[in-house]
Scaffold this motif. Sequence first.
Motif, PDB file in Angstrom:
ATOM      1  N   CYS A  44       0.841  -1.200   0.000  1.00  6.31           N
ATOM      2  CA  CYS A  44       0.000   0.000   0.000  1.00  6.31           C
ATOM      3  C   CYS A  44       0.879   1.254   0.000  1.00  6.31           C
ATOM      4  O   CYS A  44       0.642   2.206   0.720  1.00  6.31           O
ATOM      5  CB  CYS A  44      -0.972   0.010   1.189  1.00  6.31           C
ATOM      6  N   ALA A  45       1.929   1.204  -0.832  1.00  5.66           N
ATOM      7  CA  ALA A  45       2.872   2.316  -0.924  1.00  5.66           C
ATOM      8  C   ALA A  45       2.901   2.912  -2.332  1.00  5.66           C
ATOM      9  O   ALA A  45       3.811   3.673  -2.646  1.00  5.66           O
ATOM     10  CB  ALA A  45       4.261   1.844  -0.508  1.00  5.66           C
ATOM     11  N   ALA A  63     -14.234  -1.166   4.366  1.00  2.78           N
ATOM     12  CA  ALA A  63     -14.026   0.216   3.925  1.00  2.78           C
ATOM     13  C   ALA A  63     -12.538   0.466   3.702  1.00  2.78           C
ATOM     14  O   ALA A  63     -11.689  -0.104   4.404  1.00  2.78           O
ATOM     15  CB  ALA A  63     -14.565   1.178   4.978  1.00  2.78           C
ATOM     16  N   PRO A  64     -12.203   1.296   2.721  1.00  2.00           N
ATOM     17  CA  PRO A  64     -10.788   1.604   2.505  1.00  2.00           C
ATOM     18  C   PRO A  64     -10.218   2.380   3.698  1.00  2.00           C
ATOM     19  O   PRO A  64     -10.904   3.226   4.275  1.00  2.00           O
ATOM     20  CB  PRO A  64     -10.786   2.460   1.233  1.00  2.00           C
ATOM     21  N   SER A  65      -8.998   2.054   4.045  1.00  2.56           N
ATOM     22  CA  SER A  65      -8.334   2.760   5.151  1.00  2.56           C
ATOM     23  C   SER A  65      -7.934   4.157   4.694  1.00  2.56           C
ATOM     24  O   SER A  65      -7.931   4.477   3.507  1.00  2.56           O
ATOM     25  CB  SER A  65      -7.091   1.986   5.592  1.00  2.56           C
ATOM     26  N   ASP A  66      -7.557   4.994   5.652  1.00  2.00           N
ATOM     27  CA  ASP A  66      -7.065   6.331   5.320  1.00  2.00           C
ATOM     28  C   ASP A  66      -5.813   6.247   4.467  1.00  2.00           C
ATOM     29  O   ASP A  66      -5.617   7.063   3.561  1.00  2.00           O
ATOM     30  CB  ASP A  66      -6.765   7.127   6.600  1.00  2.00           C
ATOM     31  N   MET A  71      -3.259   6.898  -0.853  1.00  2.00           N
ATOM     32  CA  MET A  71      -2.481   6.383  -1.981  1.00  2.00           C
ATOM     33  C   MET A  71      -3.242   6.536  -3.297  1.00  2.00           C
ATOM     34  O   MET A  71      -2.632   6.725  -4.347  1.00  2.00           O
ATOM     35  CB  MET A  71      -2.098   4.916  -1.772  1.00  2.00           C
ATOM     36  N   LEU A  72      -4.548   6.465  -3.252  1.00  2.91           N
ATOM     37  CA  LEU A  72      -5.333   6.646  -4.475  1.00  2.91           C
ATOM     38  C   LEU A  72      -5.130   8.040  -5.087  1.00  2.91           C
ATOM     39  O   LEU A  72      -5.324   8.228  -6.279  1.00  2.91           O
ATOM     40  CB  LEU A  72      -6.818   6.384  -4.219  1.00  2.91           C
TER      41      LEU A  72
END
Length: 106
Positions: A44-45, A63-66, A71-72
């Motif tokens: 997730c980098a 749910a997507p994490s912060d 990263m998005l």
Amino acid sequence: MPRITFIDHAGGARCVEAVAGETLMEAGVKSGVPELEAECGGACACATCHVYVDPAFLAKLSAPSDVEQGMLDYAEAPVRENSRLSCQIIVSDELDGMTVHTPPQQ
């Protein structure tokens, strides 16, 4: 084994048999999905495993994490309401039949 269909930006479909407990990115890379670059290997980098998840399956995902949402911001393709990083989606039997689309660039 859950079956996930990856559809590339040109409309080509590739059905993948995933193993429950692995990430969607791992399943796709292992099966040779060409548009999943996955440069960070699932840490997730980066945003090189960006996918668009079939909206019918969004409620079945955590749910997507912060961190994932942050990263998005680095995704080259447009981020949509159904954008996720495939390295952050854990495959479960409940995801059998899910379709994801890969963007034209990662």
